[in-house]
Design a protein around this motif. Structure first.
Motif, PDB file in Angstrom:
ATOM      1  N   ILE A  61       0.843  -1.208   0.000  1.00 32.16           N
ATOM      2  CA  ILE A  61       0.000   0.000   0.000  1.00 32.16           C
ATOM      3  C   ILE A  61       0.871   1.249   0.000  1.00 32.16           C
ATOM      4  O   ILE A  61       0.592   2.209  -0.733  1.00 32.16           O
ATOM      5  CB  ILE A  61      -0.920  -0.003   1.238  1.00 32.16           C
ATOM      6  N   ALA A  62       1.933   1.266   0.775  1.00 32.07           N
ATOM      7  CA  ALA A  62       2.738   2.474   0.966  1.00 32.07           C
ATOM      8  C   ALA A  62       3.975   2.467   0.072  1.00 32.07           C
ATOM      9  O   ALA A  62       4.507   1.412  -0.276  1.00 32.07           O
ATOM     10  CB  ALA A  62       3.163   2.591   2.430  1.00 32.07           C
ATOM     11  N   TRP A  63       4.405   3.673  -0.301  1.00 31.01           N
ATOM     12  CA  TRP A  63       5.670   3.858  -1.014  1.00 31.01           C
ATOM     13  C   TRP A  63       6.799   3.879   0.013  1.00 31.01           C
ATOM     14  O   TRP A  63       6.634   4.384   1.133  1.00 31.01           O
ATOM     15  CB  TRP A  63       5.670   5.186  -1.770  1.00 31.01           C
ATOM     16  N   LYS A  64       7.943   3.377  -0.359  1.00 33.73           N
ATOM     17  CA  LYS A  64       9.108   3.449   0.515  1.00 33.73           C
ATOM     18  C   LYS A  64      10.213   4.235  -0.194  1.00 33.73           C
ATOM     19  O   LYS A  64      10.295   4.259  -1.428  1.00 33.73           O
ATOM     20  CB  LYS A  64       9.611   2.058   0.892  1.00 33.73           C
ATOM     21  N   PHE A  65      11.041   4.904   0.617  1.00 34.36           N
ATOM     22  CA  PHE A  65      12.153   5.666   0.089  1.00 34.36           C
ATOM     23  C   PHE A  65      13.334   4.729  -0.177  1.00 34.36           C
ATOM     24  O   PHE A  65      13.667   3.884   0.654  1.00 34.36           O
ATOM     25  CB  PHE A  65      12.577   6.772   1.055  1.00 34.36           C
ATOM     26  N   ILE A  66      13.956   4.894  -1.337  1.00 32.45           N
ATOM     27  CA  ILE A  66      15.095   4.064  -1.711  1.00 32.45           C
ATOM     28  C   ILE A  66      16.341   4.582  -1.022  1.00 32.45           C
ATOM     29  O   ILE A  66      16.663   5.775  -1.088  1.00 32.45           O
ATOM     30  CB  ILE A  66      15.286   4.042  -3.238  1.00 32.45           C
ATOM     31  N   SER A  67      17.052   3.698  -0.346  1.00 31.77           N
ATOM     32  CA  SER A  67      18.301   4.043   0.317  1.00 31.77           C
ATOM     33  C   SER A  67      19.464   3.537  -0.517  1.00 31.77           C
ATOM     34  O   SER A  67      19.433   2.428  -1.055  1.00 31.77           O
ATOM     35  CB  SER A  67      18.339   3.426   1.720  1.00 31.77           C
ATOM     36  N   SER A  68      20.499   4.385  -0.621  1.00 32.15           N
ATOM     37  CA  SER A  68      21.669   3.987  -1.404  1.00 32.15           C
ATOM     38  C   SER A  68      22.489   2.919  -0.690  1.00 32.15           C
ATOM     39  O   SER A  68      23.337   2.266  -1.293  1.00 32.15           O
ATOM     40  CB  SER A  68      22.541   5.214  -1.690  1.00 32.15           C
ATOM     41  N   GLU A  69      22.241   2.724   0.624  1.00 33.26           N
ATOM     42  CA  GLU A  69      22.994   1.715   1.368  1.00 33.26           C
ATOM     43  C   GLU A  69      22.404   0.306   1.203  1.00 33.26           C
ATOM     44  O   GLU A  69      23.051  -0.695   1.501  1.00 33.26           O
ATOM     45  CB  GLU A  69      23.047   2.059   2.870  1.00 33.26           C
ATOM     46  N   GLU A  70      21.130   0.194   0.792  1.00 30.76           N
ATOM     47  CA  GLU A  70      20.477  -1.091   0.705  1.00 30.76           C
ATOM     48  C   GLU A  70      20.417  -1.568  -0.737  1.00 30.76           C
ATOM     49  O   GLU A  70      20.443  -0.772  -1.683  1.00 30.76           O
ATOM     50  CB  GLU A  70      19.049  -0.985   1.260  1.00 30.76           C
ATOM     51  N   LYS A  71      20.289  -2.911  -0.907  1.00 33.33           N
ATOM     52  CA  LYS A  71      20.035  -3.455  -2.232  1.00 33.33           C
ATOM     53  C   LYS A  71      18.563  -3.239  -2.556  1.00 33.33           C
ATOM     54  O   LYS A  71      17.687  -3.451  -1.717  1.00 33.33           O
ATOM     55  CB  LYS A  71      20.367  -4.943  -2.259  1.00 33.33           C
ATOM     56  N   ASN A  72      18.280  -2.844  -3.777  1.00 31.77           N
ATOM     57  CA  ASN A  72      16.917  -2.529  -4.176  1.00 31.77           C
ATOM     58  C   ASN A  72      16.557  -3.326  -5.420  1.00 31.77           C
ATOM     59  O   ASN A  72      16.618  -2.822  -6.547  1.00 31.77           O
ATOM     60  CB  ASN A  72      16.766  -1.022  -4.430  1.00 31.77           C
ATOM     61  N   PRO A  73      16.192  -4.626  -5.253  1.00 30.10           N
ATOM     62  CA  PRO A  73      15.821  -5.434  -6.414  1.00 30.10           C
ATOM     63  C   PRO A  73      14.462  -5.004  -6.955  1.00 30.10           C
ATOM     64  O   PRO A  73      13.632  -4.435  -6.245  1.00 30.10           O
ATOM     65  CB  PRO A  73      15.786  -6.853  -5.842  1.00 30.10           C
ATOM     66  N   LEU A  74      14.235  -5.277  -8.214  1.00 34.24           N
ATOM     67  CA  LEU A  74      12.976  -4.961  -8.877  1.00 34.24           C
ATOM     68  C   LEU A  74      12.284  -6.257  -9.266  1.00 34.24           C
ATOM     69  O   LEU A  74      12.923  -7.204  -9.737  1.00 34.24           O
ATOM     70  CB  LEU A  74      13.223  -4.116 -10.120  1.00 34.24           C
ATOM     71  N   ILE A  75      10.956  -6.278  -9.066  1.00 31.22           N
ATOM     72  CA  ILE A  75      10.144  -7.412  -9.493  1.00 31.22           C
ATOM     73  C   ILE A  75       9.078  -6.897 -10.445  1.00 31.22           C
ATOM     74  O   ILE A  75       8.941  -5.688 -10.667  1.00 31.22           O
ATOM     75  CB  ILE A  75       9.508  -8.129  -8.277  1.00 31.22           C
ATOM     76  N   ASN A  76       8.309  -7.805 -11.003  1.00 31.43           N
ATOM     77  CA  ASN A  76       7.276  -7.425 -11.959  1.00 31.43           C
ATOM     78  C   ASN A  76       6.301  -6.431 -11.338  1.00 31.43           C
ATOM     79  O   ASN A  76       5.873  -6.583 -10.190  1.00 31.43           O
ATOM     80  CB  ASN A  76       6.510  -8.670 -12.427  1.00 31.43           C
ATOM     81  N   ASN A  77       5.978  -5.387 -12.158  1.00 31.04           N
ATOM     82  CA  ASN A  77       4.976  -4.373 -11.794  1.00 31.04           C
ATOM     83  C   ASN A  77       5.424  -3.446 -10.665  1.00 31.04           C
ATOM     84  O   ASN A  77       4.598  -2.804 -10.028  1.00 31.04           O
ATOM     85  CB  ASN A  77       3.632  -5.024 -11.435  1.00 31.04           C
ATOM     86  N   ASP A  78       6.718  -3.335 -10.407  1.00 29.99           N
ATOM     87  CA  ASP A  78       7.222  -2.322  -9.467  1.00 29.99           C
ATOM     88  C   ASP A  78       7.049  -0.931 -10.066  1.00 29.99           C
ATOM     89  O   ASP A  78       7.201  -0.728 -11.282  1.00 29.99           O
ATOM     90  CB  ASP A  78       8.697  -2.562  -9.158  1.00 29.99           C
ATOM     91  N   ALA A  79       6.742   0.068  -9.211  1.00 32.46           N
ATOM     92  CA  ALA A  79       6.613   1.459  -9.643  1.00 32.46           C
ATOM     93  C   ALA A  79       7.720   2.294  -8.993  1.00 32.46           C
ATOM     94  O   ALA A  79       8.037   2.102  -7.811  1.00 32.46           O
ATOM     95  CB  ALA A  79       5.244   2.017  -9.283  1.00 32.46           C
ATOM     96  N   ILE A  80       8.276   3.204  -9.773  1.00 34.52           N
ATOM     97  CA  ILE A  80       9.348   4.086  -9.279  1.00 34.52           C
ATOM     98  C   ILE A  80       8.946   5.535  -9.559  1.00 34.52           C
ATOM     99  O   ILE A  80       8.522   5.873 -10.678  1.00 34.52           O
ATOM    100  CB  ILE A  80      10.689   3.770  -9.968  1.00 34.52           C
ATOM    101  N   PHE A  81       9.094   6.393  -8.528  1.00 38.67           N
ATOM    102  CA  PHE A  81       8.772   7.819  -8.678  1.00 38.67           C
ATOM    103  C   PHE A  81       9.967   8.651  -8.229  1.00 38.67           C
ATOM    104  O   PHE A  81      10.534   8.415  -7.156  1.00 38.67           O
ATOM    105  CB  PHE A  81       7.547   8.192  -7.846  1.00 38.67           C
ATOM    106  N   THR A  82      10.374   9.632  -9.067  1.00 35.62           N
ATOM    107  CA  THR A  82      11.487  10.537  -8.735  1.00 35.62           C
ATOM    108  C   THR A  82      10.930  11.917  -8.413  1.00 35.62           C
ATOM    109  O   THR A  82      10.084  12.438  -9.146  1.00 35.62           O
ATOM    110  CB  THR A  82      12.474  10.646  -9.902  1.00 35.62           C
ATOM    111  N   HIS A  83      11.407  12.504  -7.326  1.00 38.87           N
ATOM    112  CA  HIS A  83      10.972  13.840  -6.933  1.00 38.87           C
ATOM    113  C   HIS A  83      11.739  14.900  -7.733  1.00 38.87           C
ATOM    114  O   HIS A  83      12.573  14.579  -8.580  1.00 38.87           O
ATOM    115  CB  HIS A  83      11.180  14.032  -5.430  1.00 38.87           C
ATOM    116  N   LEU A  84      11.459  16.162  -7.398  1.00 44.41           N
ATOM    117  CA  LEU A  84      12.106  17.286  -8.085  1.00 44.41           C
ATOM    118  C   LEU A  84      13.624  17.220  -7.911  1.00 44.41           C
ATOM    119  O   LEU A  84      14.119  16.962  -6.809  1.00 44.41           O
ATOM    120  CB  LEU A  84      11.575  18.609  -7.535  1.00 44.41           C
ATOM    121  N   ASN A  85      14.356  17.435  -9.024  1.00 42.17           N
ATOM    122  CA  ASN A  85      15.828  17.403  -9.030  1.00 42.17           C
ATOM    123  C   ASN A  85      16.369  16.051  -8.556  1.00 42.17           C
ATOM    124  O   ASN A  85      17.427  15.973  -7.937  1.00 42.17           O
ATOM    125  CB  ASN A  85      16.410  18.529  -8.170  1.00 42.17           C
TER     126      ASN A  85
END
Length: 783
Positions: A61-85
């Motif tokens: 249900i909730a979006w999580k913030f991506i951390s550069s320290e953690e591994k961030n694998p992608l699976i089918n139907n993942d959504a990614i949103f980038t903020h300003l700048n």
């Protein structure tokens, strides 16, 4: 009562059990979720991110913030949103790399399929890879590479834009296949698809651009088509300028693009943020070396400044290391809690679109004014000065005085036994110092000494008028000096300038002016001695002033202007004292006589098919000039009358003559001499009789005159003047050259002029032109 207590205990146990059960379930849920991600097919990963990027898995249900320290694998139907700048770089298992740019939303459906909801992406596809499916507005496109390629894709509202930045790709739409190479682009709407073959790149501005106040912004690009206009967008405005035009914009976020004959609106936009540099804030209080009470630092207006924008207040320790920093919207602020000692504060503008350098760091002191342990304040005139203070009572014989900049007396600067009541020591910098006796029980508390600079200088050194006496030399000696270098002659132009010696002066600065009203000095120099030997360019009147710098690099005000004047044993050469007006009256008239040598080339049209030509004829002549001081508009005005004639013989005995009579008003300014007036002329005219050229008559006329000259002092009594004269009305005459004057005698001077002259006469009755080189030499008498 017992039942009531049992009920409370039971309720507490029940609540504690519920919390434990919730924690276990939550941990189990996360464990299951992580296990699900691990078990499902991972289709890629987020390689790196810039600023704020969020990720949402399909069943969460909730979006999580991506951390550069953690591994961030992608699976089918993942959504990614980038903020300003912000942006994110992802890699898919099939080898494609995708950069999701600022304010974009992308759903990664599979390893071969992405859905661009909004924004911009840059996709790297390589030759031989399977086609990448792109879903935009529920329409599926297939992108495949014929060469290793990079493609920019932008989706905004109902429009999509593809541009190939590198390589060659094939774009398959529901209607057709489109081949695109580097520089080509396609513009897609629900109605049609437009392919552009133009190649252009928006170079600058992009990213963050910093300009000075008032500086205009220029745009650069590469394009193989004619650029018609540059479009600039701001959130509240749209600007349109020509390609070679610059524009002055207010600081803000912008985007810009170009239009060509084939597209009326920009196909791509380049974003940039404009920041303007402004002046640093001006610190108002506390002033330098102010002593502040440690108990009143939290005052609302402990620090005040003058700034038009949001300000960063920085507090530094005695070594100028940053210890506190605050962002303030007002022009005042309190200070944090500080222990007694020496500090600095500095300011700079820090807003979204404005910045400034730091202001000069202002020193101040903090101590407890209500402390019963009194502070002894000592002022010193320079660093490392010997400091002396008196003790009320002599110390014990075994007592040692310890001095330190730290309140705990660590790292002492001074430690030795003292006999008597006089204490002497040196310190290299100002600030709060602490001292106590060791080995003397009755003095157990620390004492404080505040060492500060003496007040800044407020009084200038005293100066006096200087009159240099010059021996009157004979006319024979002046004639010899004209031909012999001044290195072997007596130097009467050197003068010794002396002024008041100031006890606490580190150095002195002297400025000498050619005129009393000048703002720019003729001569400026620093010296450590209260005197200076100066060689004047000419023996005339000058003015000087002096200020001093103390050992804290602070300057005193300038002294009033004082006079430097040269005079002979018999009379003053130049003086602007009470006798100035009489001297000016004696030299108010000039009379000059000149002898001229010229070489003339002249052409006159006689008939439609013939002309009379004089080539390289040498002529002689003479000239007279009279100048009278007449303050019409300014002090240095004069009326000038100048007459010149040239004469000779041409064409086997025919007379030749040229005459001028000029009347002009002249102003001899400090930097330029300029004249306005009228000029009358009379020239010889020729006709053709029986195939012979004879003089027919003289023709004459009037012209308006403008003359400009630049006086340059050369040596002691010599002046060089480049000049230019233009005469125009009935004819056109142009004259330029160089004159030289040697003021060998007090009432007369020698002149030499070298000039080049062009004359043009063109009307219904006469067409004549001439050019000549002339040398004019003479003498001028003043009376």
């Amino acid at each position: 009562m017992r039942t009531h207590h049992l009920t409370k205990i039971f309720n507490s146990i029940l609540i504690l059990f519920a919390l434990v059960l919730f924690a276990v379930c939550y941990q189990k849920l996360n464990t299951d979720q992580n296990s699900r991600i691990q078990l499902e097919n991972i289709i890629g990963s987020v390689l790196e991110r810039k600023n704020i990027v969020q990720l949402k898995h399909p069943n969460e249900i909730a979006w999580k913030f991506i951390s550069s320290e953690e591994k961030n694998p992608l699976i089918n139907n993942d959504a990614i949103f980038t903020h300003l700048n912000s942006e994110a770089n992802i890699s898919l298992d099939q080898g494609q790399e995708i950069t999701i740019q600022s304010q974009s939303l992308v759903r990664v459906k599979t390893a071969q399929e992405i859905d661009l909801k909004e924004g911009k992406v840059a996709i790297k596809v390589n030759e031989g890879q399977k086609p990448l499916k792109l879903i935009i507005d529920n329409t599926t496109y297939e992108l495949s590479a014929k060469k290793n390629s990079t493609v920019q894709i932008e989706k905004k509202f109902k429009r999509s834009f593809f541009k190939v930045e590198k390589g060659q790709v094939e774009l398959k739409t529901p209607q057709e296949k489109i081949n695109l190479t580097k520089g080509m682009s396609t513009f897609i709407t629900p109605q049609n698809t437009t392919v552009e073959s133009s190649q252009f790149t928006l170079l600058a501005p992009q990213g963050v651009v910093v300009l000075e106040q008032g500086e205009s912004l220029t745009f650069s690009y590469d394009s193989d088509q004619t650029v018609e206009a540059i479009h600039i967008k701001r959130r509240d405005s749209l600007f349109k300028i020509s390609p070679d035009e610059s524009i002055n914009l207010k600081p803000e976020e912008y985007k810009w693009g170009i239009t060509t004959p084939s597209n009326a609106t920009p196909l791509i936009w380049q974003e940039f943020t404009l920041i303007k540099n402004i002046k640093a804030p001006t610190a108002l209080s506390p002033k330098a070396n102010t002593i502040l009470d440690a108990n009143e630092l939290n005052s609302l207006k402990a620090v005040q400044w003058n700034s038009p924008a949001q300000t960063q207040l920085e507090v530094l320790d005695h070594s100028k290391n940053l210890i506190h920093s605050f962002l303030i919207k007002n022009n005042y602020s309190s200070l944090p809690k500080l222990v007694p000692g020496k500090y600095y504060y500095q300011l700079r503008v820090n807003e979204s679109f404005y910045r400034s350098p730091h202001s000069k760091a202002v020193p101040f002191y903090v101590h407890n004014l209500n402390d019963q342990n009194q502070i002894q304040k000592i002022e010193i005139a320079k660093p490392d000065q010997l400091i002396e203070f008196q003790l009320n009572t002599p110390p014990a014989s075994e007592a040692t005085l310890v001095l330190s900049q730290r309140s705990d007396l660590s790292s002492p600067l001074f430690s030795k036994k003292i006999t008597g009541t006089k204490v002497q020591f040196r310190v290299k910098e100002t600030g709060m110092y602490y001292w106590k006796w060791e080995g003397q029980e009755r003095e157990v508390q620390f004492k404080k000494i505040l060492i500060i600079p003496t007040p800044p200088p407020v009084k200038a050194p005293e100066v006096k008028d200087i009159i240099k006496k010059i021996p009157q030399s004979s006319w024979w000696q002046r004639f010899i000096n004209f031909f012999i270098s001044n290195a072997y002659a007596q130097d009467d132009s050197q003068v010794l300038i002396e002024w008041q010696k100031v006890k606490d002066a580190k150095s002195y600065e002297i400025e000498i002016f050619a005129h009393k009203a000048d703002s720019k000095p003729l001569f400026k120099q620093r010296t450590q001695s209260p005197q200076l030997k100066w060689k004047a360019p000419l023996s005339k009147t000058y003015y000087y002033r002096v200020r001093y710098q103390d050992h804290w690099d602070r300057y005193s005000p300038y002294s009033p202007l004082a006079l430097i004047s040269f005079e002979t044993n018999q009379k003053k050469i130049i003086s602007q004292s009470k006798s100035e007006s009489k001297s000016q009256k004696r030299d108010a008239h000039h009379f000059s006589f000149y002898y001229a040598l010229s070489q003339i080339t002249q052409t006159q049209k006689l008939t439609n098919s013939s002309e009379a030509k004089i080539e390289g004829v040498n002529t002689t002549g003479h000239a007279f000039a009279f100048k009278k001081k007449a303050s019409l508009f300014f002090k240095d005005d004069s009326l000038n009358l100048f007459y010149q004639s040239r004469y000779g013989e041409v064409f086997d005995g025919e007379k030749f003559s040229q005459r001028y009579l000029d009347l002009a008003w002249e102003n001899e300014g400090r930097r330029l001499n300029y004249s306005f007036g009228i000029s009358a002329y009379q020239f010889s005219q020729y006709e053709l009789n029986d195939n012979q050229v004879t003089q027919s008559s003289d023709f004459s006329g009037l012209n308006l005159l403008l003359k400009i000259a630049k006086p340059i002092n050369w040596g002691k009594n010599q002046v060089i003047k480049p000049f230019m004269t233009i005469k125009a009305f009935n004819s056109y005459q142009f004259l330029s050259g160089l004159s030289y004057e040697n003021h060998l005698f007090s009432k007369s001077f020698l002149s030499l002029k070298l000039s080049y002259e062009i004359n043009r006469f063109n009307n219904e009755d006469l067409e004549q032109g001439s050019s000549l080189i002339q040398v004019l030499t003479g003498i001028t008498q003043k009376y």
